[in-house]
Design an enzyme around this catalytic site. Structure first.
Site, mmCIF file in Angstrom:
data_model
loop_
_atom_site.group_PDB
_atom_site.id
_atom_site.type_symbol
_atom_site.label_atom_id
_atom_site.label_comp_id
_atom_site.label_asym_id
_atom_site.label_seq_id
_atom_site.Cartn_x
_atom_site.Cartn_y
_atom_site.Cartn_z
ATOM 1 N N LYS A 129 15.220 -15.949 -48.257
ATOM 2 C CA LYS A 129 15.196 -14.927 -49.305
ATOM 3 C C LYS A 129 15.831 -15.583 -50.519
ATOM 4 O O LYS A 129 17.034 -15.875 -50.496
ATOM 5 C CB LYS A 129 16.034 -13.716 -48.893
ATOM 6 C CG LYS A 129 15.443 -12.853 -47.774
ATOM 7 C CD LYS A 129 16.464 -11.804 -47.337
ATOM 8 C CE LYS A 129 15.861 -10.820 -46.346
ATOM 9 N NZ LYS A 129 16.916 -10.014 -45.685
ATOM 10 N N ARG A 179 12.767 -8.199 -49.888
ATOM 11 C CA ARG A 179 13.967 -7.394 -49.648
ATOM 12 C C ARG A 179 13.526 -5.935 -49.518
ATOM 13 O O ARG A 179 12.409 -5.573 -49.893
ATOM 14 C CB ARG A 179 14.959 -7.501 -50.824
ATOM 15 C CG ARG A 179 15.493 -8.883 -51.107
ATOM 16 C CD ARG A 179 16.076 -9.606 -49.922
ATOM 17 N NE ARG A 179 17.175 -8.951 -49.228
ATOM 18 C CZ ARG A 179 18.446 -9.325 -49.275
ATOM 19 N NH1 ARG A 179 18.795 -10.381 -50.005
ATOM 20 N NH2 ARG A 179 19.374 -8.713 -48.572
ATOM 21 N N GLU A 239 10.936 0.033 -46.384
ATOM 22 C CA GLU A 239 9.950 -1.058 -46.418
ATOM 23 C C GLU A 239 8.556 -0.591 -46.017
ATOM 24 O O GLU A 239 7.686 -1.396 -45.710
ATOM 25 C CB GLU A 239 10.399 -2.203 -45.497
ATOM 26 C CG GLU A 239 11.636 -2.906 -46.027
ATOM 27 C CD GLU A 239 12.068 -4.061 -45.139
ATOM 28 O OE1 GLU A 239 11.539 -4.190 -44.013
ATOM 29 O OE2 GLU A 239 12.935 -4.826 -45.572
HETATM 30 P P1 PGA Z 1 17.412 -6.017 -46.735
HETATM 31 O O1 PGA Z 1 16.606 -5.945 -45.383
HETATM 32 O O2 PGA Z 1 16.510 -6.465 -47.802
HETATM 33 O O3 PGA Z 1 17.863 -4.591 -46.866
HETATM 34 O O4 PGA Z 1 18.550 -6.977 -46.510
HETATM 35 C C1 PGA Z 1 15.716 -6.883 -44.969
HETATM 36 C C2 PGA Z 1 16.187 -7.591 -43.755
HETATM 37 O O5 PGA Z 1 17.287 -7.340 -43.223
HETATM 38 O O6 PGA Z 1 15.479 -8.481 -43.288
HETATM 39 ZN ZN ZN Z 2 16.987 -9.007 -41.635
#
Ligand code: PGA
Ligand code: ZN
Length: 412
Positions: free
Chosen positions: A331, A360, A199
């Site tokens: 999400k 994500r 990220e």
């Molecule tokens: P992920 O991570 O998109 O890999 O699930 C983001 C989060 O856990 O907030």
């Molecule tokens: Zn998370």
């Protein structure tokens, strides 16, 4: 009123280089909504399945075979598009067509409708005229499932410019902290390669405690007081550590284990010591009672459920009953369709649970979630600080600020 004239799907790649889908929804007056689906690395047990049999190709084939069901629908009528989708796939987790198809199709339809009405997408999603900007919340240091060996077990240390009065200032403050942290890490470890996690947060060889220390130091060296101009947040992503057989949280990299009670104390210590404004998934995805202990203890901190809730309205109702959290990650692809996610947002506000709309870890350069965060009155928009696919969402907030339709920042 515009009508959906055709739908086109294609196979693309996300920021992790994994296959994903993009869908175009084209209206009868030629407006195109185009959305590419993201995907997670730390995926909750109960979230929507991305693709049927793990195959984006299969998801696209099923959509193609059912295209007719959507032709002629009003692209702004999310409910009817959602219902047409549910005729194809009525499973709770979209295992037949895939949550990524549901995600892309419903958001692309909304975007095509906004274009044909000549309005920004967030305006189409809400009738409310009292809109404000959510605070960008961004990853400055990553570990866990988002970075390699040697990095902290904790998945994300985040920054949020909680004292900022404008969207531009809040973005600039986050950028400055990210940059300052990079300088500190380079000085601390001559072998630091400037490596970053999925990220865009730095991925240094540090344990949890050292990582939190340097993040706090970056803020303080810039003259910020933690908890005032700037606050730190942590996504513990504790399900990654949870070992169901041992009934313990196993911190492999740091070399210790926590019982559920010790995990609560571990998280509480970090929240207090670093004056966190935000703590996500401090316990594992099914530990509602343990989350409730933290929520009671820290009423003024966003005690947030991500894997805990997986943007699922039924799970949220149960969590609200147990007072398990005071904030919820939204999400859209965890839920499936945008309609599902909006229903989740309504249920959250009914229960006084604050929303954080989130990216994500595997992303595209799309920026629709910036609009969704505003329309759902999210308090924060968790989209990272650096990296093309992260900055795209922040840049969209700046473009949106030109409309003069949004007055300042939300109150957290
Ligand atoms: P992920 O991570 O998109 O890999 O699930 C983001 C989060 O856990 O907030
Ligand atoms: Zn998370």
């Amino acid at each position: 009123m515009a009508r959906i004239a055709s739908i086109k799907g294609r196979l693309l790649y996300n920021s992790r280089g994994s296959k994903t889908v993009e869908i175009d929804v084209i209206t009868d007056n030629g407006d195109v909504g185009r959305v590419c689906a993201p995907s997670g690395a730390s995926v909750g047990k109960y979230e929507a399945i991305s693709f049927p049999d793990n195959s984006p190709e299969k998801g696209l084939e099923i959509l193609k075979a059912n295209e007719k069901k959507f032709i002629g629908l009003d692209p702004s009528d999310l409910k009817s598009i959602h219902e047409a989708l549910r005729e194809i796939d009525s499973t709770s987790n979209y295992s037949k067509i895939g949550g990524s198809i549901a995600f892309s199709l419903t958001i692309a339809a909304t975007e095509s409708a906004a274009k044909s009405e000549g309005i920004p997408m967030f305006k189409l999603l809400t009738k409310d005229s009292d809109l404000k900007f959510p605070f960008p919340l961004g990853n400055i240091l990553g570990g866990g499932a988002h970075a390699g060996p040697g990095t902290p077990d904790i998945q994300e240390i985040l920054v949020c410019a909680t004292g900022s009065k404008t969207i531009r200032d809040s973005i600039e403050v986050n950028l400055s902290v990210h940059k300052e942290l990079g300088k500190i890490l380079a000085k601390k470890d001559p072998g630091f390669t400037n490596g970053r996690g999925d990220e865009g947060g730095w991925a240094p060889k540090l344990n949890n405690e050292q990582a939190l220390e340097v993040a706090a130091r970056a803020c303080e060296q810039l003259g910020f007081t933690l908890g005032k101009e700037v606050s730190l947040g942590v996504d513990f992503a504790s399900t990654t550590q949870w070992n169901e057989n041992k009934k313990k949280y196993v911190y492999d990299r740091a070399g210790f284990e926590n019982t559920p009670e010790e995990q609560i104390d571990f998280a509480a210590e970090i929240i207090k010591k670093y004056k966190l404004a935000y703590a996500e998934d401090a316990v594992h995805e099914e530990a509602f009672e343990d989350m409730a202990i933290l929520t009671k203890k820290f009423p003024n901190i966003l005690i947030t459920g991500d894997d805990l809730l997986v943007t699922n309205t039924e799970i949220l109702k149960n969590a609200a009953k147990k007072r398990a959290c005071n904030a919820a990650i939204l999400k859209v692809n965890q839920a499936g369709s945008l309609y599902d996610a909006i229903e989740f947002a309504k249920e959250a506000s009914k229960n006084n649970i604050k929303l954080i709309t989130s990216h994500r870890s595997g992303e595209s350069s799309d920026s629709h979630i910036s609009h969704i965060g505003i329309a759902t009155k999210s308090k924060m928009l968790k989209v990272g600080v650096m990296g093309g696919e992260r900055i795209a969402k922040l840049n969209e907030l700046l473009r949106i600020s030109e409309y003069d339709l949004i007055r300042g920042m939300v109150e957290i």
